[in-house]
Structure formats: structure tokens, C-alpha cells
Design a protein around this motif. Structure first.
Motif, PDB file in Angstrom:
ATOM      1  N   THR A  40       4.942  -1.631  10.742  1.00 56.19           N
ATOM      2  CA  THR A  40       3.988  -0.624  10.187  1.00 56.19           C
ATOM      3  C   THR A  40       3.512   0.274  11.256  1.00 56.19           C
ATOM      4  N   ASN A  56      -6.453   6.555  -0.509  1.00 48.59           N
ATOM      5  CA  ASN A  56      -5.595   5.294  -0.860  1.00 48.59           C
ATOM      6  C   ASN A  56      -4.991   4.586   0.370  1.00 48.59           C
ATOM      7  N   ASP A  58      -2.942   2.689   0.995  1.00 48.95           N
ATOM      8  CA  ASP A  58      -1.284   2.522   0.993  1.00 48.95           C
ATOM      9  C   ASP A  58      -0.703   3.754   1.865  1.00 48.95           C
TER      10      ASP A  58
END
Length: 415
Positions: A40, A56, A58
Motif C-alpha cells: 500500500t 477519511n 481510507d
């Protein structure tokens, strides 16, 4: 996977991806490998906003495989060492990989052992850091019922040097909006809020507005999470300003200060990755030894370094990388055409978007000499003095910069 690349890049962060993408736009025939073990890729500048509950988490993450530029090969592995005399990089699982040119951009690592008690305390209870777990910071902020909220940073270089005070301002604003009785402390080993005069004057007014206790020359050395006490060492020369503040219940003994906390946020000490520090590519402080203007290694001319790992006397930010990459690209092209790496245009540009409250921000842009160097393009946003707080700068931070990052910078486009 090839065993040799025209250009081998260590690091799939901002610097590594940008460099690969821009190189391939210049010459799509280049054989480029990117060594990075992570699945990631994170847009870390937004973690300050995550820690304040206004972004957020994410949305700060994307799969690495989606960001590797077409034409580059992703070597999902750990770099473990070098044999720069033989143009080799050693890896954990893939053996030795050779190169014609090497770009070293693995970023930095958190070095928690430098502060006693930090490793066991961090991201548990009321000790938090946007650098390691911004979601936990938001939980701590929401659960804070009052008392001492301490914000601090280490003596080492850190990525985004303004981040430890950004969250202090957001927290102070949050406490005020929610009528939470608090004593907010910003304690730093440094002498000023920011070394750019125009920005520093604005930040002093922000500190005054929130009633923040600004403590200069305070270097954190120990955390007792059970007793909720953080210990500092006073590193200033003038001891006369070292006076206990009864409001925050400081205890002073010589150069040692103990301060109780009901919430503690800190930037951990940071360092170059171990395989970099233990190589022959570093300076005496353990950072990659490159020319500060050309970004070419001072001992190995076919190696370049940029981003957080480089020994550059400027703030370690993504904005700095944006200006470093084109210099590295041009110098690589010079070398490939048997010319010297003569581009010395990098003058230390960096930028720190200093969020000063919900809906407010100033933008510090500066060079090696700490000259204030605002981007003329800001006038297109009707921002005529970015050293002053502005809601449009907040919009730039929350919406504009993430868009530019994912859609322009990561795709090798000029921004």
C-alpha cells in the motif's frame, strides 16, 4: 524480474514513483526497476486531518500495484545493502540486482528507541502520533475530557516538521469548539515555531489566540505512560527562561522537566533506514550523502538521492520532492549522454501547509536560506499573502493537494 536495470530505484514512495514516471515520459525504452516491499502507498500529508477527524483514513491509501508506472518493474522486496563499487543492490529475497544508475529514495523510519518508554506507550491509551496511527489520534482527541494536552517533537530531523504543531492547533480549536477545559502545550527542542520570519509571526498570533503554552528548547527524553508523565531535557543555553508553569504542573530539577499529561501527541524520533545507515553512502549523521543542489551522490556519480533519506538542510516534505525530481531527471539524462550532472537548480525549496484550525491554514514555502518563496499561482486562487490564515488554503490542503498528488504527481506530470 531482470537482474540488471538501466535505472534502479529504491523506494515506492513519492520520490520513487515520481522519478520513475517522469523518466519513462522522457524515455520509454529505459529499463526501470522499483524495489519496495509495501502493498500500500499512503498519502501521508492528509494524516494530520485524519487525526483531527476531518479526513477519511481510507482515502489516504491506494494499492502500490496501481501506482507503479507502465514500463517500470515492481520488485516487491526489501533492499538490504549495497556494493556501490560493483553497481549492486542486495535484497532480502531477490538476490543481488545490478544497475547502471541508482536512485535512492526509501524515505525514513520511526526510531522509537531514542525516547525511553515511547515504544511501549505509543498508540495505546492517551499517547498518540499522527505519524504512526492517525486514527488513534482522533480517538484520543474525541475522548479527551480536559487537563494537559501535550504536543511535542524530537531532536532528530522529521518528515513534515510542521506536523507536530498542526495537530496542536486543530486540537486547541476542537477543545474550544466543544467547551473542553484544557491546557494545550507545544514543546519543541527548537527556538521558534517556524524558521521563516513571515510565517513565524503569524503562528505566534495563532498560539496566543488559543492560549497555547509554547515551550522552547524542550527535548523529550522519557515517557511514563502509567504515571502519565513526559520528561524533557532543557537544551537551551539561557536557563533563565526555564521556569515552572503552575498551570501545567511542571516540575523542574536542573535541566530536567517533568510534565503530567492527560493526552500526549508526539512526532517520534526518525532516522534513515538501517540498511542505509550501515552503508558507505551516508554522511556522519547517517543520511544519504548527496550534493544539496544537484542531488548527485558525493562519492558515487551514478547514484542520486532525494526525498526524506537525503542529507539536505531543508524540510522533508512531498513538496520538496516535487522540485527535486526534475533536477535528478535532467542530471540522469546528462550522464546517459556522457555529460556531467550540471543541473544544480535545487535550492532547498520545501513547503509546509500549516493548518491553524478547522477551515484555516497558512502555507510556508521556503528555500535553504529560509526565504519566504510563495508560489505565484496562489494568486489564481485569490490568495495574495499565503503567510496569513485563509480558508482557501484550507480547501487547497483538504481537496486540491490530494487531487494533484494522485492525478498529477504520481503520474509524472508537471505540477
Amino acid at each position: 524480474m531482470k537482474s540488471k536495470y538501466s535505472v534502479l530505484i529504491i523506494g515506492g514512495g513519492t520520490a520513487g514513483i515520481m522519478t520513475a514516471a517522469q523518466l519513462l515520459k522522457k524515455d520509454s525504452s529505459l529499463s526501470i526497476g522499483i524495489i519496495d516491499p509495501a502493498d500500500t502507498h499512503y498519502y501521508q500529508p492528509a494524516w494530520t486531518l485524519v487525526g483531527a477527524g476531518t479526513y477519511n483514513f481510507d482515502d489516504t491509501a491506494k494499492p502500490m500495484k496501481e501506482l507503479i508506472p507502465n514500463g517500470a518493474e515492481w520488485i516487491q522486496d526489501y533492499a538490504t545493502g549495497f556494493d556501490a563499487d560493483k553497481n549492486l543492490v542486495k535484497t532480502k529475497n531477490s538476490g543481488e540486482i545490478s544497475y547502471d544508475y541508482l536512485i535512492v529514495a526509501p524515505g525514513l523510519v520511526m526510531d522509537l528507541k531514542q525516547i525511553e518508554g515511547l515504544e511501549s506507550a505509543l498508540d495505546k491509551g492517551v499517547v498518540c502520533s499522527n505519524y504512526t496511527d492517525s486514527k488513534h489520534t482522533w480517538e484520543v482527541l474525541k475522548n479527551f475530557k480536559g487537563g494537559n494536552a501535550i504536543f511535542t517533537q524530537p531532536t532528530t530531523p522529521i518528515k513534515c516538521g510542521g506536523a507536530p504543531q498542526k495537530i496542536a492547533y486543530l486540537a486547541a480549536d476542537y477543545f474550544r469548539k466543544n467547551n473542553i477545559d484544557s491546557e494545550v502545550v507545544f514543546a519543541t527542542p527548537g527556538s521558534v515555531l517556524l524558521g521563516v520570519d513571515e510565517i513565524n509571526e503569524t503562528l505566534k498570533k495563532v498560539v496566543d489566540r488559543y492560549g497555547i503554552h509554547f515551550k522552547r528548547f524542550y527535548a523529550p527524553v522519557k515517557i511514563d505512560a502509567d504515571k502519565k508523565i513526559v520528561t524533557f531535557k532543557y537544551v537551551g543555553e539561557d536557563k533563565s527562561e526555564l521556569k515552572a508553569n503552575n498551570k501545567i504542573k511542571e516540575k523542574i530539577s536542573g535541566e530536567t522537566i517533568e510534565m503530567p499529561f492527560d493526552m500526549l501527541h508526539l512526532a517520534p524520533p526518525q532516522a534513515a533506514p538501517k540498511f542505509i545507515r550501515e552503508s558507505n553512502l551516508v554522511n556522519k549523521e547517517g543520511w544519504l550523502d548527496v550534493n544539496i543542489n544537484s542531488l548527485q551522490h558525493n562519492s558515487y556519480p551514478n547514484i542520486f538521492g532525494l526525498g526524506d533519506v537525503a542529507a539536505l538542510p531543508t524540510a522533508k516534505t512531498g513538496a520538496a520532492i516535487r522540485k527535486q525530481v526534475p533536477v535528478v531527471i535532467e542530471n540522469l539524462m546528462f550522464l546517459m549522454n556522457n555529460k556531467p550532472a550540471s543541473n544544480t537548480d535545487y535550492q532547498g525549496y520545501s513547503s509546509c501547509p500549516l493548518v491553524t484550525g478547522y477551515g484555516k491554514m497558512v502555507l510556508a514555502e521556503f528555500d535553504y536560506e529560509n526565504n519566504f518563496t510563495p508560489d505565484p499561482k496562489l494568486k489564481q486562487m485569490l490568495i495574495f499573502d499565503s503567510s496569513k490564515e485563509h480558508w482557501r488554503l484550507w480547501m487547497l490542503k483538504k481537496y486540491g493537494l490530494p487531487y494533484l498528488y494522485w492525478n498529477k504527481m504520481m503520474k509524472g506530470e508537471d505540477v
